[in-house]
Each structure stands twice: as structure tokens, then as C-alpha cells.
Write a protein that holds these residues in place. Structure first.
Motif, mmCIF file in Angstrom:
data_model
loop_
_atom_site.group_PDB
_atom_site.id
_atom_site.type_symbol
_atom_site.label_atom_id
_atom_site.label_comp_id
_atom_site.label_asym_id
_atom_site.label_seq_id
_atom_site.Cartn_x
_atom_site.Cartn_y
_atom_site.Cartn_z
ATOM 1 N N VAL A 66 9.436 31.855 19.033
ATOM 2 C CA VAL A 66 10.738 32.265 18.506
ATOM 3 C C VAL A 66 11.164 31.392 17.325
ATOM 4 C CG1 VAL A 66 13.180 32.246 19.071
ATOM 5 C CG2 VAL A 66 11.577 33.379 20.581
ATOM 6 N N VAL A 67 10.984 30.081 17.464
ATOM 7 C CA VAL A 67 11.420 29.198 16.383
ATOM 8 C C VAL A 67 10.564 29.412 15.134
ATOM 9 C CG1 VAL A 67 11.677 26.781 15.683
ATOM 10 C CG2 VAL A 67 12.443 27.503 17.925
ATOM 11 N N MET A 68 9.274 29.700 15.350
ATOM 12 C CA MET A 68 8.426 29.986 14.194
ATOM 13 C C MET A 68 8.878 31.249 13.470
ATOM 14 S SD MET A 68 4.654 28.563 15.239
ATOM 15 C CE MET A 68 4.205 30.022 16.014
ATOM 16 N N LEU A 69 9.223 32.276 14.249
ATOM 17 C CA LEU A 69 9.719 33.515 13.632
ATOM 18 C C LEU A 69 11.013 33.264 12.878
ATOM 19 C CD1 LEU A 69 9.023 36.130 16.435
ATOM 20 C CD2 LEU A 69 8.000 36.036 14.176
ATOM 21 N N MET A 70 11.866 32.406 13.461
ATOM 22 C CA MET A 70 13.147 32.106 12.829
ATOM 23 C C MET A 70 12.915 31.387 11.498
ATOM 24 S SD MET A 70 16.243 30.295 14.834
ATOM 25 C CE MET A 70 17.729 29.799 13.979
ATOM 26 N N LEU A 71 11.941 30.476 11.473
ATOM 27 C CA LEU A 71 11.616 29.789 10.223
ATOM 28 C C LEU A 71 11.073 30.780 9.190
ATOM 29 C CD1 LEU A 71 10.051 26.467 11.511
ATOM 30 C CD2 LEU A 71 12.079 26.724 10.074
ATOM 31 N N ALA A 72 10.237 31.714 9.645
ATOM 32 C CA ALA A 72 9.689 32.721 8.740
ATOM 33 C C ALA A 72 10.820 33.520 8.112
ATOM 34 C CB ALA A 72 8.744 33.649 9.497
ATOM 35 N N LEU A 73 11.802 33.881 8.936
ATOM 36 C CA LEU A 73 12.956 34.632 8.429
ATOM 37 C C LEU A 73 13.700 33.824 7.383
ATOM 38 C CD1 LEU A 73 14.709 36.369 11.424
ATOM 39 C CD2 LEU A 73 13.865 37.414 9.350
ATOM 40 N N THR A 74 13.848 32.522 7.647
ATOM 41 C CA THR A 74 14.587 31.671 6.723
ATOM 42 C C THR A 74 13.906 31.639 5.367
ATOM 43 O OG1 THR A 74 15.142 30.368 8.661
ATOM 44 C CG2 THR A 74 15.682 29.412 6.535
ATOM 45 N N LEU A 75 12.554 31.636 5.378
ATOM 46 C CA LEU A 75 11.824 31.646 4.110
ATOM 47 C C LEU A 75 12.065 32.951 3.354
ATOM 48 C CD1 LEU A 75 8.457 30.020 5.211
ATOM 49 C CD2 LEU A 75 10.391 28.979 4.009
ATOM 50 N N LEU A 76 12.327 34.009 4.119
ATOM 51 C CA LEU A 76 12.543 35.331 3.535
ATOM 52 C C LEU A 76 13.980 35.472 3.014
ATOM 53 C CD1 LEU A 76 10.637 37.868 3.549
ATOM 54 C CD2 LEU A 76 11.860 38.644 5.559
ATOM 55 N N ALA A 77 14.836 34.501 3.375
ATOM 56 C CA ALA A 77 16.286 34.667 3.207
ATOM 57 C C ALA A 77 16.707 35.009 1.785
ATOM 58 C CB ALA A 77 17.010 33.407 3.686
ATOM 59 N N LYS A 78 16.029 34.417 0.792
ATOM 60 C CA LYS A 78 16.472 34.611 -0.584
ATOM 61 C C LYS A 78 16.376 36.067 -1.020
ATOM 62 C CE LYS A 78 15.534 30.041 -2.429
ATOM 63 N NZ LYS A 78 14.500 29.598 -1.444
ATOM 64 N N ARG A 79 15.476 36.806 -0.390
ATOM 65 C CA ARG A 79 15.280 38.189 -0.813
ATOM 66 C C ARG A 79 16.108 39.163 0.019
ATOM 67 N NH1 ARG A 79 9.191 39.491 -1.181
ATOM 68 N NH2 ARG A 79 10.142 41.309 -2.127
ATOM 69 N N LEU A 80 17.005 38.629 0.849
ATOM 70 C CA LEU A 80 17.756 39.492 1.754
ATOM 71 C C LEU A 80 19.195 39.642 1.308
ATOM 72 C CD1 LEU A 80 16.470 38.072 5.131
ATOM 73 C CD2 LEU A 80 15.799 40.185 3.997
ATOM 74 N N PRO A 81 19.851 40.759 1.695
ATOM 75 C CA PRO A 81 21.282 40.880 1.402
ATOM 76 C C PRO A 81 22.024 39.734 2.086
ATOM 77 C CG PRO A 81 20.433 42.868 2.464
ATOM 78 C CD PRO A 81 19.319 41.889 2.416
ATOM 79 N N LYS A 82 23.082 39.277 1.442
ATOM 80 C CA LYS A 82 23.865 38.178 1.985
ATOM 81 C C LYS A 82 24.377 38.526 3.382
ATOM 82 C CE LYS A 82 27.303 35.032 0.072
ATOM 83 N NZ LYS A 82 26.585 33.830 0.382
ATOM 84 N N GLY A 83 24.289 37.553 4.280
ATOM 85 C CA GLY A 83 24.832 37.769 5.614
ATOM 86 C C GLY A 83 23.831 38.369 6.594
#
Lengths: 326, 566
Positions: free
Chosen positions: B543-560
Motif C-alpha cells: 500500500v505504501v509503495m502504491l501511495m508513493l507511486a501516486l505521489t510521483l504521478l501527482a504533478k500530472r493530476l488535477p488539483k485535489g
């Protein structure tokens, strides 16, 4: 003509095979074995009968019976075969005509009296109930009466008969024992003892140090000690109570061939060796008992008057619940 | 340039009706069936006698009171932690805010049964970690986490991020003029905080608190691990125990109780929606206020925040890890006792290996289906709003917002019988869990994809339509490439939530279809806590690894999209 002959021959050739066709299909088991043990039993069974799909439900015996009774009322009993703690529960089911006799069961080598004379259920093990204590405990208990001492105040935990079949038998045997009786349970209550859901919860509490003394089935405590838990198991002086973990086929079984194969398996030398390997005393005397058990000749056993308990079980459980809440 | 929603073309209408029918079948129908079961049990006529008996039983009222007291206390703790942390992060100039926030919101993705297990293994006398330092309570003392106080504390910790996120959103929209005016008049920071910031934050605080409260009421993992062994039942664990003990024969009674919980949750959720609306209305979204310079106080504040976070978010999991490394319960961790049996033994058990397989399969299927459904749905929600679309949009919220037990029992009621036409029953198989997961987690995929659509210019889509591209073609070739990052984030969010789900699967599993959540719970209940700890550690690592992966993706995501990033 020739073709017909060949067909007839082919049919003939399959006949003996069809007569003892390997059991297959789905088998539903209700068991009170711990999750890992139940899984190991099923895995070993499936190595012998790979065509049988086994699904199982695991819970304390009393809990399982609540569920099964509800299924009887709804006219939809799910299990084909039961592997539960005690003979008294089996007697209850037999009385209600819920069990199917299995005349062909191989009972050679099993001790006399360990199976029902009408062959509706068969003992698979000997599981005693005794005392477990944490090595940090100030007192080393030797008898049931020791649990009433001031050193054990607020430090005793036991499985509730409302969940566990072994605990129900324990209650039945102790409450009818000279010198113990219901007074022992009342004494425990006065000494601040608690009832837990089942034997695993007792182990968790005593090995984990939340309680110092517990009432528990032998194999759980001995197995935990062998693995390094800071606990010791005691066969109490007055006698250890015991159950036989019988196996039985329901009359309503949908897959009787597979159910019979399961009974054959747990009574076989292989099934009994597995029980020993899991740390339980096998019913078959020819199988070597597991490590950590004393010579049974030196252990005093306290039999439960099963026939008598049949009528009083419900009332006893209520009495226990009144004392301990569950 | 946006135009009024045009009339739907025939093909689009077909899509919309198909979506409405599918969502109706897995969400609306079960919930309606639940209410029907409560007032007309067992397919009979109108009959309130079972409901009356269930509601008048002393056990019900005791459990209701316990649910209430633990939830109120838990919410108070959530508010204290959430508001305090939000003020520190949003208003001051402390460093490494992103890392602080990441750790603070970890409880959002760590399943509550694992958090409860971790705290039990840290605080009890069996603690392998504390024992190694001689800090464990002496043998013979009870585990402080069991019972009312432990449950309340953990509910508070788990839901503090909800309060934090609501309050931080409010603080970001704080009008800087008001603060600057007050400062100009000579008010010091304490006065500003008390007289301006907190009053303006009241609706946001209320919204966060109500959300924390309703989540506490519906929580299963925490009271299941900390309450059941102590004989302390909340309503949710009471229903679970009845169903686990008596099977489906008590379904009508369970339906009544969960319908009551569901109705109560709906009222709280309605209040929450109103509080949120008030938050949005009262604040401007101008420039956020300057962060307050903490000067000399900055380092001590940082040390305090990090110390507290490590104590409550990291140490329990180190204790859990230690528990996974000892051979048996009650053994203290040392170099002599250390063993990997917990980890190797976990996979030697068929049921554990199967649970990993099942949960990955379920999470994978649920996330693919959720995204596949959310993609066309988000198109309608963003660009083709109508009464029907708005109704669907609200409906997909329900299975997620309501306590999991409500959806679980509703799903059993509908699918215990064979499916119409097909004649096969999915009850007792993996597929009933998958279906419930799609219903419950669809909204997690819909929100980010919807937000991405809302940022796009519909003109592109209209141009493609004018050029003759059909609806499916436009979705695939025009919309999908542009919302792909959001769709990916939605898929991961669904995946990591479904992977460790317990409440729904605890009621829907049967042997062969056990999930990770269920196996942790039953290993612990069966007295094998080192194994339960090992499986939990592995589950958290994923789960924490997936959460980190998401964080790396964050810049390309809509705010929020990611509550913890941005």
C-alpha cells in the motif's frame, strides 16, 4: 455386430472402475480445528483425493452448532461432514437423527469406546484440557483448585462453553466432580476470572502476558511452548478433562462418497500421523505421539458423563453465562 | 467557450441508460432491498415484529451506546489532532510540509484492522519491541488497547486526516485581507487565531468532524480487533458476530440494524454536505495569507510535530514488524529469537497465499471496472448534466459513504438467490465480493476523472463529433488521452483501497474466497499473531509503495486528486 461387441467390452472394462470411482465434486466441512490445522488437514486429504473440492467453515464447536441448527430450521444444512470437538455434540445430533451411519469405516486399531456403536461418529484424537501458565507467574499451579488461590486473583482466563466444545465438556465434567462442582466456577468468578471466546484467545492472553493462568486444550499450549512462547502446560492433579474431536457424516450430505473418503482419511494411519505432526494426541495407538507430551499412563483423565450432560447442557451454559457474561 | 449541454444523440443516450441500469443494479437495488427486508422480512408481507425485537433487545442498545461513546470520543481526538496539525501546516513557515502531510495522512490508506493490530502489539505486555528494551508492561497486566479507551483513541487517530483535510482546504481559502486588517489594528497572532481564523473555519471544522464521526460509527476493523476480545461490541461488530455465529438465518435482524445505521449515517452525511456548502460560500479564494514566521519557535515546533508523528504513525508499525520476527507470541525480540518464520510460514499456508491472490485479483478487477465505468460516466457528469446524470452522480456516493456493513448486507440480500435468467448464484464466491467492491469504490475513480474532464474544453469533443466520430470513438481517441493520468490515479486509489478491504469481505467471504483483510483478522483470532503481523507488514508495504507511486504521478493530476499531495 463387431462394433456392438467392442462397445459391450468397453462397458465391461469400465464397470469395476465405476464401482470404486474416485470421489469427486464439492465437499463442505464444518470444523472447529484452528484455521492452519484445518487447512493442513484438507491439503493432505486432497493429495489423496485430488478431485474433491473442499470448502470449510471454521469456528468454535458451540458456535458452529448454532449455525447448523439455524440451517436445519431453514431446511438447508450446508455441510456434508463435521469435524468438531466433542462426542456430546455428536450425541445431540445423533439423537435428532441428523447423522448418517458409515458401516464401512475402518475402526481397527482405534480404542474401544472411541466411536459410536452405531458408527455415526468416530473419535479422531484425544485432546485434554488442562492449565497453561506464563513462566513469569509467581505460582506454579498443579491442580484446578490452585486457580482459586489469591496469587491467581484477576489472572485466570478460560474459554467459554458458549464458543468451544472442549470448554462445554470441561464444564460438564468439572461441575459434576466431587470436590470441584459449580462451587469451583463460582470460586473462579469470585477470584476475578474471565471467560474468553475460545482457546486461541486464552493462549493469546497467557502467552502474551495479559493473564498469567489459563484453562486450555493441551496441544495449543504445548505447541506454543515448543515454538518458544513463555508458557508451561499442566495436567491438573484432579484429572484433565478431554474431548475426542469426532468426525461424522450428516444424513443430508450431498456428497456422501467424498464425505466417507474424508472419514477414511482422518482415521487412516496417514491422517493420524498428520494429527500427531500438528501436535495432537492421535486416536490410533500405533501412531507415535507428538513431541512435548508426557506418557499418557501418568496422566489422570476426568471423564465427562456424556449421557447425563445431554439433558443439562443448555441449562449449564446459561448458568455459566450468568456467572461470566459469555 | 462552453455551450449549453446539447441534446443527447441516440447512441449517447443508449450509453447513459446502460450506465444507469448497471449502477442501479449494483447500488440502488441492494440498498432498496435492504430497507424492504427491514420492514417486510423474509419475503413476507409488511411485518415489523423482527425489527421491533432487534431494536428492543438490550444488547442492541448497549452496542448503540458503545458505538456512540467511542465515536464521540474518537471524533474529539480527531478534531484536536486534525485542527492543530492543519493550523501548523497551513499557517506557519515550518519546513518539509509535504513529508509531514504524507505521514499524517497515512492512516487513510492503512487499514484499521492493521493499525489496531500494530497498536496492540506495541502497547501490550506481549510487545516484542518494547520487551526488547525492557519497556513492556509486566506479565499479568491487561493490554491497554483493548476496550473502550483503545477503540476511541484509534478511531481518533484514523480519522484525524479527514478533519485535517477539511480544515486545510478551508484555511487555504482564508481571506488574507481579514487577517492583515486585524494585524494592522495591533492584534497578536493568538487573537487573530481565536477571533478570525477559528470562527471562519467553523463550517470546515464541522464538516470534517461530521465525516470523522460517521466514519467512526461505521468502522469495523478497530472495534473488531480491540472490542470483540474484550466483549465490547459496537453496532457493527454486533451485526458481524450475529451473522458469523448464526449464518444467514439472522439476516432479517441484521438488515434492520444496518438499515438503522444507514439511516443515521445518511442524516450525518446530509449535515456534512450542508457544512461543506457553507465552507465554500463564506470564503474567498484570493491569495492565501502569508505564512507566519515562527522564528526561534520554528525548530521546536518541527521537532514536536515530527516526534509526535513518529510516535503515533511509525513506532506502532515497527512494533508490528518486531512481532512478525518472533517465533511465537510472548517471545521478546533479540538476535537469538529473531526468525523469518512469520514471513516464510505465511506463504506456506494455502489460505494465506490464496488470500494474497484473491485480494490482488479483486483489487485489479475492481479498479479496471471502476475506471471503465467512470470514464463514460465522468463525461456525462462534466459535460452532459441532466436530472438523470445528477441522480447517478449522487447515487454512486452512497455505497462508499455509508458504513461498509450496510452495503455488505444489502448485497447478500440481493445475491443470495441465483441470478435471474442465468440461474447461477454468485453468493459464496469471489464474484459477490468483486461486485460489492465495484459498487463501493466506483466513486473513488469517478471523482478524479470527473475533475479532469471539468478542466478540459468540450470544444475538442464537439469538433470530433462534428467530424462524425461516434461516442465510443471520441471517448477513446479524444477524451482518454487527456484524462489518462487521472484515470490512472483513480485506478490506483481503487486498487489500494480494495486490497486491504475488510468490512465488506468479512461478511461476504467463504472458504476459498478469503481476502487479505479477512486472513489477517482470522489469523489473529486463531491465536497466530506472529503470522498475522507478517501478513499485515507485507500488505502495508504494498500500500505504501502504491501511495508513493501516486505521489510521483501527482504533478500530472488535477488539483485535489490526492488528498495528501498539493
Amino acid at each position: 455386430m463387431i462394433r456392438r461387441l467392442v462397445a459391450a467390452l468397453a462397458l465391461l472394462a469400465t464397470l469395476p472402475a465405476a464401482a470404486q470411482q474416485a470421489p469427486s465434486g464439492r465437499l463442505v466441512l464444518y470444523t472447529s480445528q484452528p484455521q492452519a490445522d484445518a487447512q493442513a488437514t484438507i491439503d493432505a486429504f486432497r493429495r489423496v483425493h485430488p478431485n474433491v473440492e473442499v470448502t470449510f467453515t471454521r469456528d468454535g464447536t458451540t458456535q458452529l452448532m448454532n449455525r447448523l441448527q439455524a440451517e436445519f430450521v431453514a431446511n438447508a444444512p450446508q455441510p456434508d461432514v463435521l469435524l468438531i470437538a466433542d462426542a456430546m455434540t455428536m450425541e445431540t445430533l445423533k439423537r435428532d437423527n441428523r447423522l448418517q451411519p458409515y458401516a464401512g469405516a475402518r475402526v481397527e486399531g482405534l480404542p474401544a469406546g472411541s466411536h459410536d456403536a452405531e458408527k455415526t461418529y468416530f473419535a479422531t484424537k484425544l485432546i485434554t484440557t488442562g492449565i497453561v501458565y506464563n513462566r513469569a507467574a509467581p505460582m506454579k499451579p498443579e491442580s484446578w483448585a490452585d486457580l482459586l488461590k489469591p496469587e491467581a486473583r484477576g489472572q485466570v482466563i478460560m474459554p467459554s462453553p458458549l464458543f468451544s466444545g472442549a470448554a462445554a465438556i470441561h464444564m460438564g465434567a468439572i461441575s459434576r466432580q466431587q470436590g470441584l462442582g459449580w462451587a469451583w466456577f463460582e470460586g473462579l468468578k469470585a477470584n476475578g476470572a474471565q471467560a474468553a471466546r475460545g482457546n486461541p484467545a486464552v493462549l493469546e492472553a497467557v502467552a502474551g502476558g495479559q493473564k498469567l493462568y489459563g484453562v486450555i486444550v493441551d496441544f495449543m499450549a504445548i505447541r506454543a511452548r515448543e515454538r518458544g512462547s513463555p508458557v508451561e502446560f499442566v495436567f491438573p492433579r484432579e484429572g484433565a478433562t478431554f474431548v475426542t474431536e469426532p468426525v461424522a457424516i450428516l444424513r443430508t450430505a450431498r456428497n456422501a462418497p467424498a464425505a466417507r473418503a474424508f472419514v477414511d482419511f482422518v482415521l487412516s494411519a496417514g491422517g493420524q500421523a498428520l494429527a500427531a505432526q500438528q501436535g495432537m494426541l492421535p486416536a490410533l495407538a500405533s501412531v507415535t505421539p507428538p513431541q512435548g507430551f508426557p506418557n499418557l499412563a501418568n496422566v489422570r483423565l476426568m471423564p465427562a458423563p456424556v449421557a447425563e450432560l445431554l439433558g443439562t447442557d443448555e441449562r449449564d451454559k446459561e448458568r455459566f453465562a450468568d456467572l461470566f457474561g459469555r | 467557450v462552453s455551450v449549453a449541454a446539447p441534446a443527447l444523440a441516440g447512441r449517447e443516450r443508449l450509453w447513459l441508460f446502460a450506465l444507469a441500469a448497471a449502477i442501479g443494479a449494483i447500488s440502488l437495488w441492494p440498498l432498496a432491498r435492504l430497507v424492504y427486508e427491514a420492514v417486510a422480512p423474509r419475503g413476507g408481507g409488511f411485518d415489523l415484529s423482527i425489527a421491533e425485537r432487534a431494536l428492543s433487545a438490550p444488547a442492541t442498545w448497549r452496542a448503540a451506546w458503545r458505538t456512540f461513546e467511542t465515536s464521540v470520543a474518537g471524533t474529539a481526538i480527531s478534531m484536536l489532532l486534525g485542527i492543530g496539525f492543519a493550523l501548523a501546516v497551513a499557517l506557519t513557515d515550518i519546513r518539509a510540509k509535504a513529508a509531514l502531510v504524507f505521514v499524517f495522512v497515512l492512516p487513510l490508506v492503512v487499514p484499521s484492522q492493521i493499525a489496531a493490530l500494530a497498536w496492540m502489539n506495541m502497547a501490550g505486555p506481549q510487545s516484542a519491541l518494547m520487551g526488547a528494551f525492557g519497556l513492556a508492561p509486566p506479565p499479568g497486566s491487561p493490554n491497554p488497547m483493548l476496550g473502550r479507551e483503545g477503540i476511541a483513541w484509534l478511531l481518533g487517530l484514523e480519522h484525524a486526516p479527514l478533519v485535517f483535510l477539511a480544515v486545510r482546504a478551508g484555511l487555504r481559502a482564508l481571506p488574507r485581507e481579514a487577517i492583515e486588517a486585524a494585524r494592522g489594528c495591533g492584534a497578536n497572532r493568538a487573537i487573530v487565531a481565536r477571533t478570525i481564523v477559528l470562527p471562519l473555519m467553523a463550517p470546515a471544522i464541522l464538516a470534517g468532524a461530521l465525516l470523522a464521526f460517521v466514519s467512526s460509527v461505521g468502522n469495523f476493523g478497530t472495534p473488531a480487533l480491540l472490542g470483540i476480545p474484550a466483549g465490547y461490541n459496537t453496532l457493527v461488530t454486533l451485526i458481524y458476530q450475529r451473522l458469523a455465529g448464526f449464518g444467514t438465518s439472522v439476516l432479517a435482524q441484521a438488515a434492520t440494524l444496518s438499515a438503522v445505521i444507514g439511516a443515521f449515517a445518511l442524516i450525518v452525511l446530509w449535515l456534512h454536505a450542508r457544512a461543506r456548502a457553507a465552507t465554500d460560500a463564506r470564503l474567498s479564494a484570493g491569495a492565501p495569507p502569508e505564512p507566519w514566521r515562527m522564528g526561534q519557535a520554528r525548530l521546536p515546533l518541527e521537532i514536536f510535530l515530527w516526534g509526535g508523528l513518529i510516535l503515533i504513525s511509525v513506532v506502532p508499525f515497527v512494533a508490528l514488524f518486531a512481532q512478525a520476527l518472533v517465533p511465537a507470541i510472548g517471545v521478546t525480540l533479540s538476535f537469538e529469537t529473531l526468525t523469518w518464520r512469520g514471513f516464510s510460514g505465511a506463504f506456506a499456508q494455502d489460505a494465506v497465499a490464496r488470500a494474497f491472490g484473491n485480494s490482488f485479483l479483486l483489487a485489479g478487477i475492481a479498479s479496471s471496472i471502476c475506471v471503465a465505468v467512470a470514464l463514460p460516466l465522468a463525461y456525462f457528469v462534466a459535460w452532459r448534466r441532466s436530472a438523470l446524470v445528477r441522480a447517478i452522480d449522487t447515487l454512486v456516493e452512497l455505497p462508499y459513504a455509508l458504513p461498509g456493513i450496510v452495503l455488505a448486507i444489502a448485497t447478500i440480500l440481493v445475491f443470495i438467490r441465483p441470478l435471474p435468467i442465468l440461474g447461477v448464484s454468485i453468493y459464496g464466491t469471489l464474484w459477490i465480493i468483486g461486485l460489492a467492491y465495484v459498487a463501493r469504490f466506483l466513486v473513488l475513480a469517478l471523482r478524479p476523472i470527473g475533475a479532469a474532464f471539468a478542466q478540459l474544453d468540450p470544444a475538442l469533443d464537439e469538433a470530433a463529433a462534428a467530424a462524425g466520430a461516434g461516442f465510443g470513438r471520441r471517448l477513446r481517441d479524444v477524451a482518454l488521452p487527456m484524462v489518462a493520468p487521472a484515470a490512472g490515479a483513480g485506478a490506483i486509489l481503487v486498487f489500494l483501497t480494495a486490497l486491504n478491504e475488510l468490512t465488506v469481505s468479512a461478511l461476504l467471504w467463504s472458504s476459498g474466497s478469503e481476502t487479505l483483510g479477512v486472513i489477517v483478522f482470522s489469523l489473529q483470532e486463531g491465536g497466530d499473531s506472529p503470522l498475522a503481523a507478517a501478513v499485515s507488514i507485507l500488505a502495508i508495504a504494498v500500500v505504501v509503495m502504491l501511495m508513493l507511486a501516486l505521489t510521483l504521478l501527482a504533478k500530472r493530476l488535477p488539483k485535489g486528486t490526492l488528498p495528501w499531495a498539493g
